[in-house]
Design an enzyme around this catalytic site. Structure first.
Site, short mmCIF file in Angstrom:
data_model
loop_
_atom_site.label_atom_id
_atom_site.label_comp_id
_atom_site.label_asym_id
_atom_site.label_seq_id
_atom_site.Cartn_x
_atom_site.Cartn_y
_atom_site.Cartn_z
N ARG A 118 0.80 -1.24 0.00
CA ARG A 118 0.00 0.00 0.00
C ARG A 118 0.83 1.28 0.00
NH1 ARG A 118 -3.17 -2.90 3.65
NH2 ARG A 118 -5.03 -3.76 2.63
N LYS A 140 2.82 11.44 -10.63
CA LYS A 140 2.00 10.56 -11.49
C LYS A 140 2.82 9.31 -11.78
CE LYS A 140 -1.12 13.43 -14.19
NZ LYS A 140 -1.49 13.81 -15.57
N GLU A 182 9.31 19.26 -23.87
CA GLU A 182 8.56 19.49 -22.62
C GLU A 182 8.99 20.83 -21.99
OE1 GLU A 182 6.13 17.50 -22.00
OE2 GLU A 182 6.68 15.46 -22.58
N LYS A 224 6.77 23.04 -12.99
CA LYS A 224 5.96 21.84 -12.71
C LYS A 224 5.53 21.85 -11.23
CE LYS A 224 4.66 17.44 -13.88
NZ LYS A 224 5.05 16.17 -14.43
N GLU A 234 -4.87 16.86 -10.68
CA GLU A 234 -5.42 17.25 -11.98
C GLU A 234 -6.94 17.41 -11.96
OE1 GLU A 234 -3.43 15.51 -15.35
OE2 GLU A 234 -5.10 16.00 -16.66
N ARG A 238 -3.79 21.56 -13.41
CA ARG A 238 -2.73 20.65 -13.89
C ARG A 238 -2.95 20.22 -15.33
NH1 ARG A 238 0.32 15.82 -10.44
NH2 ARG A 238 1.63 15.18 -12.15
N ASN A 242 -0.98 19.30 -20.23
CA ASN A 242 -1.27 18.45 -21.39
C ASN A 242 -1.19 19.22 -22.71
OD1 ASN A 242 -1.78 16.18 -19.79
ND2 ASN A 242 -3.83 16.96 -19.32
N HIS A 245 -0.32 17.56 -25.99
CA HIS A 245 -0.33 16.12 -25.75
C HIS A 245 -1.52 15.37 -26.35
CE1 HIS A 245 3.10 16.89 -23.26
NE2 HIS A 245 3.21 15.62 -22.92
N HIS A 249 -0.11 12.52 -28.28
CA HIS A 249 -0.35 11.11 -27.95
C HIS A 249 -0.95 10.35 -29.13
CE1 HIS A 249 -0.39 11.74 -23.32
NE2 HIS A 249 0.78 11.31 -23.73
N HIS A 261 8.45 10.45 -27.68
CA HIS A 261 7.33 11.16 -27.07
C HIS A 261 7.48 12.68 -27.28
CE1 HIS A 261 4.31 12.30 -24.12
NE2 HIS A 261 5.22 13.04 -23.52
#
Ligand SMILES: NC(=O)c1ccc[n+]([C@@H]2O[C@H](COP(=O)([O-])OP(=O)(O)OC[C@H]3O[C@@H](n4cnc5c(N)ncnc54)[C@H](O)[C@@H]3O)[C@@H](O)[C@H]2O)c1
Ligand SMILES: [Zn+2]
Length: 358
Positions: A118, A140, A182, A224, A234, A238, A242, A245, A249, A261
């Site tokens: 956990r 993330k 980025e 960031k 998010e 946040r 993206n 993206h 993506h 990427h």
């Protein structure tokens, strides 16, 4: 050494940036892991290049778990193999997980840290620019599912991030440059002065000159940290991260990961700016300025071969951020100012991707 603080109340943590910062790991292990027990999850390729120099400063690890390079390792199958190894190493609640590699290792190892017992404490040590300026900060973690990238995951903040810029020097130039997308993204969404800084330092950035590299990473981590500090999970702000993206993506998926990427994000930002220009939100001069900068940094401004524009639209619809069937896009209307639009028509995307077709 530069330190950036991610402020998240009880989950706050420092990001250490600079040459030879790996020495900080020894202190973290001594102070935050019971009996100095630490497991290193490492990209195989990074292990060959840098593991010895890491072990030299941090001492022998409880276990070293090697992961094959490549996006395919971000899977439940590989995560399950890591759980087996953690069980065999009798890893306990207060042991530390160190991830040593690029975004793949960080996302996968962070996810394993988030879920085993956990939640174990973890320290990412990113070795790619992509991971240094983006993936390692913000908590993330996750793995991919056949239905899409990053569909299985958890928010799990690290206790510290160590970015030793010496490790970045062995990165192939194409991978290094991909990470710069980025950095441009962070400048575009939050900091117009930082965009000008990129333009003024293209040669030093691409040559990875030390003070410039440290400055670049620190400013990215600060941006960031600011965004994540205001919206950890998010719910709202946040989402601006993206930018570029959604189409990015889609291209990554359609080209079967033939492009990096960051290269897809660069193309995605160009396409997003086309949508913004067509809507009269962004002036053409700014869109051209962004395209020029990306090209000067060595990022692609066009796809290597033709892709059906409608297939790109369909892939955009697969994006996690699609709500109620319409494609959501983050756009910029000035450098540093974003706007989110949720009524993007298929034809607008088709029109915008013409700008990146060969
Ligand atoms: N969690 C987040 O917030 C977040 C943000 C951005 C990206 N990501 C994820 O990050 C992943 C991409 O990360 P990446 O671009 O770092 O790719 P990666 O981890 O696959 O690394 C790219 C390649 O570089 C090699 N490599 C790594 N460090 C090296 C070094 N110092 N010298 C030589 N070779 C080295 C690796 O072996 C690999 O082949 C994607 O899965 C993406 O989804 C996550
Ligand atoms: Zn990205």
């Amino acid at each position: 050494m530069r330190t950036v603080h991610v402020n998240l109340g009880a989950r706050s943590y420092p990001v250490y940036i600079g040459p030879a910062t790996r020495r900080v790991l020894r202190t973290i292990i001594d102070t935050r892991a019971t009996d100095g027990r630490a497991v290193i999850i490492v990209d195989e390729c990074v292990a060959k290049l840098h593991l010895d120099s890491l072990l030299e400063v941090c001492g022998p690890a409880t276990a070293v778990l090697r992961v094959r390079p490549g996006e395919a390792s971000k899977s439940l199958t590989v995560a399950a193999a890591l759980y087996d190894a953690l069980a065999e190493a009798h890893v306990e609640r207060n042991d530390l997980i160190i991830t040593f590699g690029g975004g793949v290792t960080g996302d996968l190892g962070g996810f394993v840290a988030a879920t085993w017992l956990r939640g174990l404490r973890f320290v990412p040590m990113p070795t790619t620019l992509e991971a240094a300026v983006d993936a390692s900060v913000g908590g993330k973690t996750g793995v991919n599912h056949w239905a899409g990238k990053n569909l299985i995951g958890a928010f799990h903040q690290p206790i510290a991030v160590i970015i030793d810029t010496d490790f970045l020097l062995t990165l192939p130039q194409r991978d290094f440059v991909a990470g710069l997308a980025e950095s441009v993204k962070h400048a575009l969404i939050r900091d117009s002065e930082f965009l000008g800084w990129h333009e003024a330092h293209v040669a030093a950035i691409t040559a990875r000159q030390e003070p410039i590299l440290v400055e670049l990473i620190a400013r990215n981590c600060q941006i960031k940290a600011d965004v994540v500090g205001q919206d950890e999970r998010e719910d709202d702000l946040r989402a601006v991260l993206n930018f570029g993206h959604t189409v990015g993506h889609a291209l990554e998926h359609l080209l079967g990961y033939e492009l990096r990427h960051g290269e897809c994000v660069a193309l995605g930002m160009i396409a997003a700016n086309e949508v913004a220009c067509t809507r009269g939100l962004l002036d053409r001069a700014t869109a051209d300025r962004v395209r020029d900068l990306l090209a000067r940094l060595g990022l692609p401004a066009r796809l290597p071969h033709a892709v059906d524009a409608y297939a790109i639209v369909a892939a955009c619809r697969m994006d996690k951020k699609v709500r109620g069937g319409t494609v959501n896009l983050v756009l910029i209307r000035n450098v540093g100012q974003t706007i989110r639009v949720s009524d993007v028509l298929d034809d607008e995307i088709v029109g915008a991707v013409q700008a990146v077709l060969p």
